[in-house]
Design an enzyme around this catalytic site. Structure first.
Site: not given
Ligand code: PRP
Length: 181
Positions: A43, A98-99, A102, A130, A151-152, A158, A164
């Site tokens: 992401g 990081e994007d 969470d 978040k 959820f965004v 994605d 994306r």
């Molecule tokens: C997202 C984001 C972080 C992670 C954060 O990746 O890029 O890596 O989740 O979540 P957390 O703080 O609860 O650990 P995702 O697993 O959606 O994969 P992607 O970037 O390939 O979409």
């Protein structure tokens, strides 16, 4: 037919301005130094591509891919490296890009891993935070926007690998109401 998405939380213009600000701030903080940007796939690639164009210092790029071991172990934060960095980060200033942060479990694992590689410094730049979802304490050195717990998608984020490419950040479901802080 186009999908029905929810409210736009961050417009393309808001994101563009904030990413430029972050770039200026990071450039000032690391003035005279070289950076290694570590992008966490997938992401964060959109954010990385925009951010690096606002940096006025030498910055290399490397990528890591991380995967959870599975839904039953997700809550423990047990993850594995699917793709490791190509280059050593020894004696480098590392900025993890990081994007979204969470629960913080992914980043907690990643930072622990990277900090064992003798980098000169390891900091984090996250476009979206978040904090209401956090399960482990994480220090974020640079944050673009703090979001409510909804959820965004868009701007790299994605749902089932879709959305994306949207230029803005939007709530996935039209029915979901996002609490404002
Ligand atoms: C997202 C984001 C972080 C992670 C954060 O990746 O890029 O890596 O989740 O979540 P957390 O703080 O609860 O650990 P995702 O697993 O959606 O994969 P992607 O970037 O390939 O979409």
């Amino acid at each position: 037919m186009a999908d029905a998405l929810g409210e736009i939380l961050l417009t393309e213009e808001q994101i563009r301005r904030r990413v430029a600000e972050l770039g200026r701030q990071i450039s000032a903080d690391y003035a005279g130094l070289e950076l290694t940007l570590v992008c966490v796939l997938r992401g964060a690639v959109v954010f990385l591509a925009d951010l690096i164009r606002h940096l006025s210092l030498p910055a290399s790029i490397d990528f890591m891919a991380i995967s959870s071991y599975g839904s039953d172990t997700q809550s423990t934060g047990v993850v594995r490296i699917v793709k490791d960095l190509d280059d050593s980060i020894q004696h480098r200033h590392v900025l993890v890009v990081e994007d979204i942060v969470d629960t913080g479990l992914t980043l907690a694992y990643l930072l622990d891993n990277l900090r064992n590689r003798s980098a000169t410094s390891v900091r984090v730049c996250a476009l979206l935070d978040k904090p209401a979802r956090r399960r482990v304490p994480i220090t974020l050195d640079y944050v673009g926007f703090t979001l409510p717990d909804c959820f965004v998608v868009g701007y790299g984020l994605d749902f089932a690998q879709r959305y994306r490419g949207l230029p803005h950040v939007v709530v996935l479901s039209p029915e979901e109401v996002c609490p404002r802080g």
